[in-house]
Write an enzyme that holds these catalytic residues in place. Structure first.
Site, PDB file in Angstrom:
ATOM      1  N   SER A 103       0.812  -1.230   0.000  1.00  0.00           N
ATOM      2  CA  SER A 103       0.000   0.000   0.000  1.00  0.00           C
ATOM      3  C   SER A 103       0.835   1.264   0.000  1.00  0.00           C
ATOM      4  O   SER A 103       0.292   2.352  -0.178  1.00  0.00           O
ATOM      5  CB  SER A 103      -0.922   0.006   1.211  1.00  0.00           C
ATOM      6  OG  SER A 103      -1.760  -1.117   1.153  1.00  0.00           O
TER       7      SER A 103
ATOM      8  N   ASP B 278     -10.970  -6.389  -0.091  1.00  0.00           N
ATOM      9  CA  ASP B 278     -10.354  -5.323   0.679  1.00  0.00           C
ATOM     10  C   ASP B 278      -9.792  -5.947   1.947  1.00  0.00           C
ATOM     11  O   ASP B 278     -10.241  -7.002   2.386  1.00  0.00           O
ATOM     12  CB  ASP B 278     -11.403  -4.280   1.054  1.00  0.00           C
ATOM     13  CG  ASP B 278     -10.763  -2.990   1.524  1.00  0.00           C
ATOM     14  OD1 ASP B 278     -10.606  -2.096   0.680  1.00  0.00           O
ATOM     15  OD2 ASP B 278     -10.383  -2.898   2.719  1.00  0.00           O
TER      16      ASP B 278
ATOM     17  N   HIS C 171     -15.142  -0.087   3.691  1.00  0.00           N
ATOM     18  CA  HIS C 171     -14.918   1.215   4.315  1.00  0.00           C
ATOM     19  C   HIS C 171     -16.102   2.146   4.093  1.00  0.00           C
ATOM     20  O   HIS C 171     -16.038   3.310   4.460  1.00  0.00           O
ATOM     21  CB  HIS C 171     -13.662   1.867   3.733  1.00  0.00           C
ATOM     22  CG  HIS C 171     -12.417   1.074   3.984  1.00  0.00           C
ATOM     23  ND1 HIS C 171     -11.563   1.328   5.039  1.00  0.00           N
ATOM     24  CD2 HIS C 171     -11.889   0.016   3.331  1.00  0.00           C
ATOM     25  CE1 HIS C 171     -10.563   0.474   4.999  1.00  0.00           C
ATOM     26  NE2 HIS C 171     -10.745  -0.337   3.981  1.00  0.00           N
TER      27      HIS C 171
ATOM     28  N   CYS D  22      -7.795   2.050   1.805  1.00  0.00           N
ATOM     29  CA  CYS D  22      -8.894   1.258   1.221  1.00  0.00           C
ATOM     30  C   CYS D  22      -8.435   0.622  -0.100  1.00  0.00           C
ATOM     31  O   CYS D  22      -8.062   1.315  -1.047  1.00  0.00           O
ATOM     32  CB  CYS D  22     -10.097   2.173   0.981  1.00  0.00           C
ATOM     33  SG  CYS D  22     -11.385   1.390   0.015  1.00  0.00           S
TER      34      CYS D  22
END
Lengths: 378, 627
Positions: free
Chosen positions: B325, B364, B370, B383
């Protein structure tokens, strides 16, 4: 025209007398004798150059034995088989050169060896034989002299491995491989007009070649003309080797008594610069004796070539003989300060094994085409 | 017919014979040229060369240059030259080697390792070259050997300057080390310039700055007697010493970073976003480079090489990991720059993403999703669905183009030898390497920094620095300047390139990254500092693929298959002075494991605080720590 059948009869085979053991072993006695003489003489010079170290002498003897063994082995294989091996050997050699370059590219540096795991192999050696074999095979496919297209193709077949080797960078071997191809072409009857044209072209392209050379290669050429400009690098070799030869005089300082050699002023005295040891210790007479033996070998090789029945054998034997000459000329020229320093050993004399095996394998090939009588053919 | 055939063959023979004659004459002529040359040297110039040979008591000796030193940014010495006395033996002069070694062992201590190394070096080198037998002789030992010197013509005592690395454990990866020149290097180097030099840089700075550090060889002409002993010096040209290197690297920060990383496998890279200077570059575990200088023993080397934690491996420069991420801020920036998204536009996250017409559910990290997220929240909470969607709309070609600007998939160009460039997947790459077409699903995986996508910690730090400084990519440099002595500093300039980004977009991304730390919902909220504001992004790189129906249970996964923890950050947000990338192999979550290390590094740099000792403590479990 009445002479023709007679001549053909003479060519049919060697005189009955020499059909003895040597011929059944597929050896050419005068050539073997001269090669042994040169090697023996070389050992004598080497023994002094290595400060009479019995271990290294033994190592060199072993290598010589091995190389002569390879020569005899190669001589047993009939030319028709060699003709068939020409293409596979050449292709395998070129592929291995590419592999070596690729490996070197990854390792970021000069690379000549191919590590096959169990042994390290120098493919450029294979091509010293592979190129003349390939060219002799290719040019002998059709009547000689070759036309324009065949000449061009033959030149490409020579240039590809030569350029690959030069990229390693190994200028000495590239020179030998390149000249092997050039000589086969020359013997095949390359037209004089083309030769003149190429010479002119080479003169014109020299500046381009210069710009392509690596710094250390340029240095070697420059120091030839002015050795004192680089007394610590390449110039040092030339200065010291000239002193060694010059101080030897006509009779030499005596075997084992060369001060240049033994007080360690002369670098690489047992390998590339061994000719200087010869000049210092045995003088001009010593040099003449060795060059005389070499000249005999070259004449014998060319004679054998011209006696061959077919074009393949002629070109192969002639080409290989002239490669031997190039070895000799480049090395002695370099050591005496006529030519730039290029890493080429003195054949049959310099300490080390790889080139010796190749050279004697080449003579094995020459003897093979000489002693195997086959049905007439091109 | 047959007649003409014979005729042709005969023509060929005569042609060959003519050519062979020409060749024979040419060979004779050229060899005569050699003979003439030799005769000229031996007859005409014999007198001249004879005198030279008699006077050839003049020997040219190389004077090797002193290798340049390496200092950190504060002037702390990192690579030094220490005098060392070495006993050498020239094999060629030793008539009876075992006897000689026996004799010597009566005078000085010779252990098995000495003999082994000696035998190894002896096999590699020429018999005329002096081979080191015992290193680091004491004054007393020198005296004892010298006293009996006449008995050992093959023995010499040589004074060397030996490279030492006082803080070796901390600098091994970034500085590299010098060691004996090997066969391959001999062919590559300028032999004249390396006469008298045994060592060459093998890795890191020592290798990349080899030319400057080495200097130029000098020489002296000495007069020697017939036995080769030096009588006097006739002429000399002094060597030009190598230049010293001054680094951006701050050894204090480097040590603190190493301390923060202690007990973990991983890397920390810190870069000054204003200059591109590398402030710290740590790969843990490390090793002591000093034994390598003189040739490390086979057993010791094998132990290092075969260590399961691979201490010799430079994770910061050559470790290639999925960025996870941490790539999201870059992708969001790409989305803004191309107009695919705007900062405020929201997207609903239900916990999974499906490509139109496909049944595969791209999940996710948070099972329940989310909810409605905009760009800022997508970064703050990391997210995945938002970025699946964004990557899908951007497409792999645009993704590839944009990430390529930040040097993902290619080397940063840092001044260290051996850098790797990671891997940024593209259609062209897949066709070339895997011989397959690109699938749309793969684009989604690139969007969350997983799959074939690989980046080095250095790449991540340099890219983060480019965001921190508002969109200029600076090639990282470890060395700041060359010092030729007398205070003459030559600064080292690194290429810098303006990426042409919209300042507002960069501002939005920085704001979102700040919220990652500042916001109570941010994945790195617990490293929030009261003293300065941090912008960052957590990341978790999958090592282990989880099946469609399974859920990832961290405790069940073997330690070496656990996810890698990543964190990129810079601070202070208002005027960034440091950008950091942290990677912890199999560390688990970026937020709980990697982020505190980054905080410790920034505390050290910005506040001068040493990391507390409890950084090694096990991270507490926290399900919502995410991503």
């Amino acid at each position: 025209m009445a002479i023709e059948p007679n001549k053909a009869g003479l060519d049919r085979g060697p005189p009955a007398g020499s059909l003895a053991l040597s011929h059944r072993l597929h050896l050419d006695l005068p050539l073997v004798f001269a090669l042994l003489l040169a090697s023996g003489y070389g050992l004598l010079v080497l023994f002094s150059a290595i400060d009479q170290d019995p271990q290294r002498l033994e190592a060199q003897l072993l290598r010589l034995g091995l190389a002569f063994g390879v020569m005899i082995l190669v001589a047993q294989i009939p030319p028709r088989l060699w003709r068939r091996l020409a293409v596979p050997l050449y292709v395998a050699g070129v592929l291995m050169l590419v592999a070596v370059l690729a490996v070197g590219e990854i390792g970021k540096g000069a690379q000549r060896w191919l590590d096959l795991g169990f042994l390290r192999f120098q493919p450029s050696e294979l091509l010293k034989l592979g190129v003349p074999l390939m060219l002799a095979w290719f040019l002998a496919l059709r009547p000689l002299p070759p036309g324009g297209w065949r000449t061009l193709l033959a030149a490409i077949l020579t240039a590809v491995p030569a350029v690959l080797i030069a990229r390693q960078p190994d200028l000495g071997t590239a020179l030998l491989v390149g000249s092997a191809g050039a000589f086969v072409l020359f013997l095949a009857g390359l037209s004089w007009r083309l030769i003149a044209l190429l010479a002119a072209l080479a003169a014109a392209l020299a500046p381009l070649l210069w710009s392509q050379m690596l710094d250390y290669q340029k240095n070697r050429v420059l120091t030839l003309f002015d050795p004192e400009s680089d007394p610590l690098g390449t110039g040092y070799h030339i200065i010291q080797s000239k002193i060694a030869i010059g101080s030897g005089g006509v009779y030499g300082k005596g075997w084992g008594l060369g001060t240049q050699s033994h007080l360690e002023f002369l670098p690489e005295r047992s390998t590339d610069f061994i000719f200087a040891v010869l000049g210092e210790e045995l003088g001009l007479f010593g040099v003449l004796a060795l060059l005389g033996i070499y000249l005999f070998i070259i004449f014998r090789g060319l004679y054998i070539a011209s006696q061959c029945q077919d074009a393949f054998g002629r070109l192969l034997a002639g080409g290989l003989t002239l490669v031997f000459f190039v070895y000799l000329f480049v090395n002695t020229g370099m050591v005496s300060g006529l030519l730039p320093v290029v890493g080429v050993p003195l054949p049959l004399v310099s300490y080390g094994g790889t080139s010796m095996v190749t050279i004697l394998a080449g003579f094995g090939l020459i003897m093979a085409v000489h002693t195997h009588r086959e049905g007439a053919g091109r | 017919m047959a007649g003409s055939w014979f005729h042709a063959a005969d023509g060929e023979r005569r042609l060959f014979a003519r050519r062979a004659w020409v060749a024979a004459i040419l060979a004779t002529l050229l060899l005569s040229l050699v003979v003439a040359r030799v005769a000229h040297l031996q007859i005409d110039s014999h007198q001249h060369f004879s005198t030279l040979s008699q006077d050839n008591r003049v020997r040219l000796e190389p004077l090797p240059p002193v290798r340049g030193l390496i200092y950190d940014t504060q002037g702390v010495l990192l690579a030094a030259n220490e005098p060392s006395f070495t006993l050498t033996v020239t094999p060629d002069k030793a008539k009876d080697m075992p006897g000689l070694l026996e004799e010597l062992s009566k005078l000085i201590r010779l252990d098995e390792a000495d003999i082994k190394r000696f035998d190894r070096l002896r096999r590699q080198g020429s018999p005329y070259a002096a081979v080191p037998l015992r290193l680091h002789l004491t004054e007393e030992e020198i005296a004892r050997v010298s006293l009996d010197g006449h008995r050992f013509p093959a023995v010499d005592i040589r004074t060397d300057l030996l490279r030492t690395y006082p803080l070796g454990l901390y600098t091994a990866h970034v500085l590299g080390y010098v060691a004996r020149i090997d066969e391959e290097e001999v062919k590559r180097i300028d032999a004249a310039n390396y006469r008298g030099t045994d060592f060459i840089g093998k890795n890191g700075l020592e290798k990349s700055y080899e030319e400057v550090l080495h200097g130029r060889v000098g020489y002296r002409q000495v007069e020697v007697n017939a036995k080769g002993r030096v009588l006097r010096t006739l002429e000399s040209e002094p060597p030009t010493p190598g230049k010293d290197l001054r680094l951006h690297l701050d050894i204090r920060l480097q040590r603190h970073a190493a301390k923060a990383l202690a007990g973990k496998r991983g890397a920390v890279v810190a870069i000054d976003p204003r200059t591109g200077g590398v402030l710290a570059l740590v790969s843990n575990p490390s090793f002591d480079p000093n034994p390598f200088v003189e040739g490390i023993g086979a057993k010791e080397y094998a132990a290092l090489r075969d260590d399961i934690d691979v201490p010799l491996f430079d994770r910061a420069l050559r470790g290639q990991y999925p960025p996870g991420s941490t790539i999201k801020p870059f992708i969001a920036l790409g989305g803004l720059e191309t107009g695919v998204i705007t900062t405020g536009k929201t997207k609903h996250c239900s916990g999974a993403f499906q490509l139109p017409g496909q049944s595969h559910r791209y999940r996710d990290w948070r099972k329940g999703g989310h909810g409605s997220v905009d760009m800022r929240r997508a970064i703050v909470e990391s997210c995945d669905v938002y970025f699946y969607d964004l990557a899908h709309h951007l497409g792999i070609d645009r993704l590839n183009d944009f990430l390529g600007k930040f040097h993902f998939g290619r080397k940063t160009g840092v001044d260290l030898a051996g850098e790797l460039g990671g891997l940024l997947p593209s259609k062209e790459w897949k066709r070339r390497v895997r011989h397959q077409a690109w699938y749309p699903g793969e684009t989604l995986i690139v969007g969350i920094g997983q799959g074939a996508f690989l980046a080095t910690p250095l790449q991540l730090a340099a890219a983060t620095a480019a965001i921190a400084n508002g969109g200029r990519y600076l090639e990282p440099r470890v060395a700041k300047a060359l010092d030729a002595g007398q205070g003459q500093l030559e600064p080292i300039q690194a290429p810098r390139r303006d990426l042409g980004l919209d300042p507002d977009h960069v501002e939005d991304i920085i704001h979102a990254m700040t919220q990652v730390v500042e916001s109570p919902r941010g994945t790195a909220r617990r490293i929030r500092s009261p003293a300065y504001r941090i912008a960052g992004k957590t990341g978790t790189a999958q090592v282990f693929t989880v099946g469609q129906k399974e859920t990832y249970k961290e405790k069940q996964v073997a330690a070496r298959k656990r996810d890698h923890a990543l964190f990129v950050a810079f601070a202070p947000v208002e005027d960034p002075r440091i950008a950091v990338a942290v990677l912890v192999e199999n560390g688990g979550h970026g937020g709980s494991v990697a982020a505190p290390i980054a905080r410790a590094v920034m505390d050290s740099y910005l506040l001068g605080q040493e990391p507390p000792g409890d950084l090694d403590a096990e991270p507490e479990e926290e399900a919502e720590d995410g991503d």
